[in-house]
Design a protein around this motif. Structure first.
Motif, PDB file in Angstrom:
ATOM      1  N   ARG A  88       0.849  -1.197   0.000  1.00 11.89           N
ATOM      2  CA  ARG A  88       0.000   0.000   0.000  1.00 11.89           C
ATOM      3  C   ARG A  88       0.884   1.246   0.000  1.00 11.89           C
ATOM      4  O   ARG A  88       1.774   1.393   0.833  1.00 11.89           O
ATOM      5  CB  ARG A  88      -0.956  -0.010   1.182  1.00 11.89           C
ATOM      6  CG  ARG A  88      -2.056  -1.052   1.022  1.00 11.89           C
ATOM      7  CD  ARG A  88      -3.062  -1.024   2.163  1.00 11.89           C
ATOM      8  NE  ARG A  88      -4.177  -1.922   1.873  1.00 11.89           N
ATOM      9  CZ  ARG A  88      -4.154  -3.229   2.104  1.00 11.89           C
ATOM     10  NH1 ARG A  88      -3.062  -3.786   2.621  1.00 11.89           N
ATOM     11  NH2 ARG A  88      -5.202  -3.976   1.818  1.00 11.89           N
ATOM     12  N   SER A 140      -0.845  10.158 -12.684  1.00 14.64           N
ATOM     13  CA  SER A 140      -0.599   9.957 -11.255  1.00 14.64           C
ATOM     14  C   SER A 140      -1.567  10.748 -10.392  1.00 14.64           C
ATOM     15  O   SER A 140      -1.740  10.438  -9.212  1.00 14.64           O
ATOM     16  CB  SER A 140       0.844  10.352 -10.915  1.00 14.64           C
ATOM     17  OG  SER A 140       1.757   9.435 -11.486  1.00 14.64           O
ATOM     18  N   TYR A 198      -3.641   6.402  -8.603  1.00 13.96           N
ATOM     19  CA  TYR A 198      -3.312   5.748  -7.334  1.00 13.96           C
ATOM     20  C   TYR A 198      -3.132   6.794  -6.243  1.00 13.96           C
ATOM     21  O   TYR A 198      -2.528   7.841  -6.460  1.00 13.96           O
ATOM     22  CB  TYR A 198      -2.025   4.916  -7.476  1.00 13.96           C
ATOM     23  CG  TYR A 198      -2.053   4.000  -8.677  1.00 13.96           C
ATOM     24  CD1 TYR A 198      -2.899   2.892  -8.707  1.00 13.96           C
ATOM     25  CD2 TYR A 198      -1.270   4.263  -9.796  1.00 13.96           C
ATOM     26  CE1 TYR A 198      -2.950   2.061  -9.819  1.00 13.96           C
ATOM     27  CE2 TYR A 198      -1.306   3.441 -10.911  1.00 13.96           C
ATOM     28  CZ  TYR A 198      -2.153   2.342 -10.921  1.00 13.96           C
ATOM     29  OH  TYR A 198      -2.208   1.532 -12.025  1.00 13.96           O
ATOM     30  N   ASP A 199      -3.648   6.488  -5.067  1.00 16.77           N
ATOM     31  CA  ASP A 199      -3.553   7.419  -3.951  1.00 16.77           C
ATOM     32  C   ASP A 199      -2.402   7.028  -3.034  1.00 16.77           C
ATOM     33  O   ASP A 199      -1.898   5.904  -3.070  1.00 16.77           O
ATOM     34  CB  ASP A 199      -4.867   7.462  -3.164  1.00 16.77           C
ATOM     35  CG  ASP A 199      -5.036   8.786  -2.433  1.00 16.77           C
ATOM     36  OD1 ASP A 199      -4.107   9.622  -2.470  1.00 16.77           O
ATOM     37  OD2 ASP A 199      -6.099   8.986  -1.817  1.00 16.77           O
ATOM     38  N   LEU A 242       5.079   1.087 -11.218  1.00 17.12           N
ATOM     39  CA  LEU A 242       4.202   0.206 -10.425  1.00 17.12           C
ATOM     40  C   LEU A 242       4.610  -1.258 -10.594  1.00 17.12           C
ATOM     41  O   LEU A 242       4.575  -2.042  -9.641  1.00 17.12           O
ATOM     42  CB  LEU A 242       2.750   0.412 -10.845  1.00 17.12           C
ATOM     43  CG  LEU A 242       1.883   1.354  -9.986  1.00 17.12           C
ATOM     44  CD1 LEU A 242       1.566   0.729  -8.651  1.00 17.12           C
ATOM     45  CD2 LEU A 242       2.524   2.714  -9.815  1.00 17.12           C
ATOM     46  N   ARG A 298      -1.993  -3.027  -7.834  1.00 17.31           N
ATOM     47  CA  ARG A 298      -2.853  -1.938  -8.280  1.00 17.31           C
ATOM     48  C   ARG A 298      -4.199  -1.970  -7.550  1.00 17.31           C
ATOM     49  O   ARG A 298      -4.747  -0.924  -7.191  1.00 17.31           O
ATOM     50  CB  ARG A 298      -3.038  -2.009  -9.802  1.00 17.31           C
ATOM     51  CG  ARG A 298      -1.762  -1.619 -10.560  1.00 17.31           C
ATOM     52  CD  ARG A 298      -1.814  -2.022 -12.020  1.00 17.31           C
ATOM     53  NE  ARG A 298      -0.692  -1.483 -12.788  1.00 17.31           N
ATOM     54  CZ  ARG A 298       0.528  -2.001 -12.807  1.00 17.31           C
ATOM     55  NH1 ARG A 298       0.791  -3.111 -12.102  1.00 17.31           N
ATOM     56  NH2 ARG A 298       1.485  -1.444 -13.530  1.00 17.31           N
ATOM     57  N   ASN A 318      -4.210  -0.283  -4.219  1.00 14.24           N
ATOM     58  CA  ASN A 318      -4.026   1.169  -4.213  1.00 14.24           C
ATOM     59  C   ASN A 318      -5.106   1.909  -4.991  1.00 14.24           C
ATOM     60  O   ASN A 318      -4.890   3.034  -5.446  1.00 14.24           O
ATOM     61  CB  ASN A 318      -2.639   1.500  -4.766  1.00 14.24           C
ATOM     62  CG  ASN A 318      -1.545   1.091  -3.805  1.00 14.24           C
ATOM     63  OD1 ASN A 318      -1.356   1.713  -2.765  1.00 14.24           O
ATOM     64  ND2 ASN A 318      -0.840   0.009  -4.132  1.00 14.24           N
ATOM     65  N   GLU A 319      -6.267   1.259  -5.129  1.00 11.88           N
ATOM     66  CA  GLU A 319      -7.408   1.911  -5.765  1.00 11.88           C
ATOM     67  C   GLU A 319      -7.913   3.066  -4.886  1.00 11.88           C
ATOM     68  O   GLU A 319      -8.207   2.876  -3.709  1.00 11.88           O
ATOM     69  CB  GLU A 319      -8.540   0.901  -5.966  1.00 11.88           C
ATOM     70  CG  GLU A 319      -8.492   0.151  -7.283  1.00 11.88           C
ATOM     71  CD  GLU A 319      -8.923   1.032  -8.436  1.00 11.88           C
ATOM     72  OE1 GLU A 319     -10.131   1.229  -8.632  1.00 11.88           O
ATOM     73  OE2 GLU A 319      -8.045   1.550  -9.141  1.00 11.88           O
TER      74      GLU A 319
END
Length: 713
Positions: A301, A327, A331-332, A369, A384, A387-388
């Motif tokens: 994460r 970016s 992804y946050d 990533l 991925r 990290n939604e």
């Protein structure tokens, strides 16, 4: 198709059904005329003369010998050309590029700068005279060297924030269990559409008419009207058929030069650019240098995400390649920083090119990533998923829809991802090392104000008029299907006329917003027309016409993050003894709104994926430091993917993803197909060989150098 139900007739929806292009027969038989083919009486021809130095001033132009040559009518240059108005802000929110404000001073800003226009009775006479024209220069030292360590780079505040940040980036990086800090580069790339830029200008009864190849007739009207101090109503631009644009066909030197010459000579003048001229006059994708730093917990994460992008621009105009844009959406992280910088060089001005920002930006982000997934010991898709974001990482806005997970799931199932051995360099087939890779994709989904005119004809048919541009996307056919449904009729009862500014302002074909914007306007006009027809009004011989304007309606779209999404998958074979890389199969699954015409939509998506192959393995424009120009500025020297480079197993499909805030449910498919495609190929090359390629294209020599442990070239 219609079916009878009692006494009521219902119409089966046309939207969502495959339909061949309504203009297809005209194109394959030659009946469809492009801008450089349309005949005009008393037509003269202009040929541009370009500078042979990369920086300096024009000392003199020897026009007398050229004016004496057969057929030559005039030579326009900075000493005699009409004066232009240049102090204005154009449609895209910037002043005009001085490259297009022809012959206003003696400055030369780059090699291939337009210094004169020779006009003659025939194209051959104009070319011969242009090649004979002698121009003397006061040459100055030039700088065309782009690199990541330029100390003169700067941030430009403009249509998007140059820097967006939240959280303490350094603290989160320091606290991360896994970190990554890498540099990625992409080269200069060129649009290379089939049809070159061409325009014919003439004055008719005090009104300027331009027949052009462009991505928006309304756009060109607005810019030409400002440049030549005309009321927009005094300018008409027509662009019925366009042989590709990819972001390049806005306002360029050919339209301005044609108008100048037509004004001076009082007769129609046509200017067509050569392929070589297009390499210096019509924009390109800037080379980029991108640094990405990621920090993650042991479970993958993200705690920190930084994406810094640098691109070149010309010395006379500022253009930002917004590579960090993906970016800001994908992804946050607890700490998040994205920034764009530019460096001024003595080079032509770059411009928008299919998926501007997102195409090169996704290569860096999605490669990073993949590297992070390797470090974390996680499957790239799983990383991925973890990290939604729930909201836009940079904007904080809610997503109107984000079906990326559905794309991952369906793509993995169809590609056979679950059977993949994650270890690199273990699959071999004879001399080939085999590998698979994936990447995510996104592209903004917006809409622009447009007007449309819909007429109910006395014979029971309908005519739709809108200043749309079909640049090969199938937009004209899509509008037929959309109008048919909105009018509760069948496609054969609908005629769509496009590409004429007299139909009223309309959105350009760009930013994946064209069809969505035009469909909104057509649907609105059709709805009002149906209401009038429902009153039982008789249709007079001239028909009943309704005009729409969606300016107010589309304003509400800014309240949410709106994007198309996708998942790209690729399998490659690499021969490390020759450096050859072959893409064996590709699959793209997209969430791109309501698909209006599956036939042309799939064509657009697959085309984007093929361009991704080209971007990953082939495309690279290289500048000569000594001259400031490009090596091989033609389609022989600039390599693009051809039939032999593209696998027979390349497929695009989609998941159900209508936009609830759009009248038809459209998002846009024109650009999302290229996003992430190059990264998927590059990630597959790593999986095949165990070596990362962070610099595009992945040429054979780079594969060989990587296999030998040498630094990239």
């Amino acid at each position: 198709m219609t079916t009878a139900t009692g006494t009521r007739t219902t119409v089966q929806g046309a939207v969502g059904t495959a339909h061949t292009r309504v203009e297809g027969r005209d194109k394959v038989t030659g009946a469809a005329r492009y801008a450089g083919e349309i005949p005009f009486a008393d037509l003269a021809h202009g040929w541009l003369v370009l500078s042979t130095v990369a920086r300096g001033r024009i000392r003199s132009v020897e026009t007398a010998p050229v004016l004496a040559m057969p057929g030559v009518l005039t030579v326009l240059h900075h000493g005699n050309a009409p004066r232009l108005e240049t102090d204005f802000i154009g449609l895209l929110g910037t002043p005009p590029d001085p490259t297009c404000t022809l012959f206003q001073n003696d400055r030369v800003a780059h090699l291939g700068w337009p210094v004169a226009l020779v006009v003659a009775e025939t194209s051959e006479q104009a070319r011969e005279a242009a090649e004979a024209l002698v121009v003397h220069y006061e040459q100055e030292p030039h700088d065309t060297e782009f690199s990541a360590d330029r100390t003169d780079a700067y941030a430009l505040e403009g249509h998007m924030p140059a820097v967006v940040e939240k959280g303490d980036l350094e603290a989160e990086l320091a606290a991360s269990a896994v970190a990554l800090d890498q540099q990625y580069t992409t080269p200069e790339e060129h649009h290379s559409m089939m049809e070159p830029h061409a325009a014919t200008a003439l004055w008719d009864g005090g009104r300027l008419e331009v027949v052009d190849s462009n991505q928006g007739a309304s756009w060109v009207v607005g810019e030409l009207a400002k440049l030549f101090s005309l009321d927009p109503s005094a300018v008409r631009v027509r662009s019925e058929h366009v042989g590709g644009g990819f972001g390049s066909k806005g306002v360029r030197v050919h339209q301005v030069g044609a108008v100048m010459a037509a004004t001076v000579l009082h007769r129609p003048v046509r200017v067509v650019l050569t392929r070589r001229q297009m390499f210096s006059l019509t924009g390109y994708r800037s080379p980029t240098a991108q640094r990405i730093r990621l920090g993650a917990d042991a479970d993958g994460r993200l705690r920190a995400l930084e994406h810094l992008s640098l691109n070149q621009t010309s010395s006379v105009h500022e253009f930002v390649e917004s590579c960090a844009a993906p970016s800001r959406v994908m992804y946050d992280a607890d700490a998040h920083r994205t920034a764009h910088r530019i460096v001024r060089l003595d080079v032509p001005t770059p411009t928008f090119m299919r998926a501007p920002g997102e195409a090169p930006g996704s290569f860096a982000l999605e490669s990073a990533l993949d590297e992070l997934a390797e470090k974390c010991g996680l499957d790239p898709i799983e990383l991925r998923r973890r990290n939604e974001p729930e909201r836009g990482p940079a904007s904080g806005l809610p997503f109107s829809g984000r079906n990326l997970e559905a794309c991952f799931r369906e793509g993995a199932r169809r590609f056979g991802w679950a059977d993949r051995d994650p270890r690199p360099g273990v699959r071999r087939e004879g001399r080939w090392l085999l590998g698979t890779g994936m990447a995510a994709a996104s592209f903004p989904s917006g809409a622009g104000p447009s007007t449309a005119i819909v007429t109910a004809e006395a014979d029971g048919t309908f005519t739709v008029r809108i200043a749309a541009a079909d640049i090969g996307t199938g937009a004209r056919t899509a509008l037929v299907l959309i109008a048919a449904d909105a009018l509760a009729t069948t496609p054969d009862k609908v005629r769509v006329r496009i590409g004429d500014s007299d139909f009223g302002p309309a959105m350009i074909a760009g930013g994946s917003m064209g069809t969505r914007s035009w469909a909104w306007a057509v649907t609105a006009a059709a709805g009002e027309l149906r209401e009038r027809l429902a009153l039982g009004t008789d249709i007079p011989p001239e028909g009943i016409t309704v005009r729409s304007d969606t300016t107010e309606a589309v304003g509400a779209l800014a309240r949410k993050e709106r994007h198309s999404f996708g998942a790209q998958f690729a399998e490659v074979a690499v021969d490390v003894t020759t450096g050859e890389v072959r893409v064996r199969r590709m699959l793209g699954i997209f969430a791109a709104g309501k698909i209006v015409n599956p036939l042309t939509a799939r064509n657009q998506l697959v085309g984007g994926m093929i361009w991704g192959i080209s971007m990953a393995l082939h495309e690279e424009a290289v500048r000569d430091r000594a001259s400031g120009g490009l090596y091989g500025a033609d389609l022989a020297g600039y390599h693009v993917a051809t039939h032999a480079d593209v696998p027979p197993l390349i497929e695009a499909d989609w998941v159900d993803d209508p936009d609830p805030d759009d009248p038809v449910g459209i998002k846009g498919v024109g650009e999302v197909g290229i996003v992430g495609a190059a990264a998927a190929v590059a990630n597959a090359v790593w999986h095949a060989t165990g070596v990362r390629h962070r610099h595009l294209p992945i040429r054979p020599d780079r594969v060989l150098q990587a296999a030998a442990g040498e630094p990239h070239a």
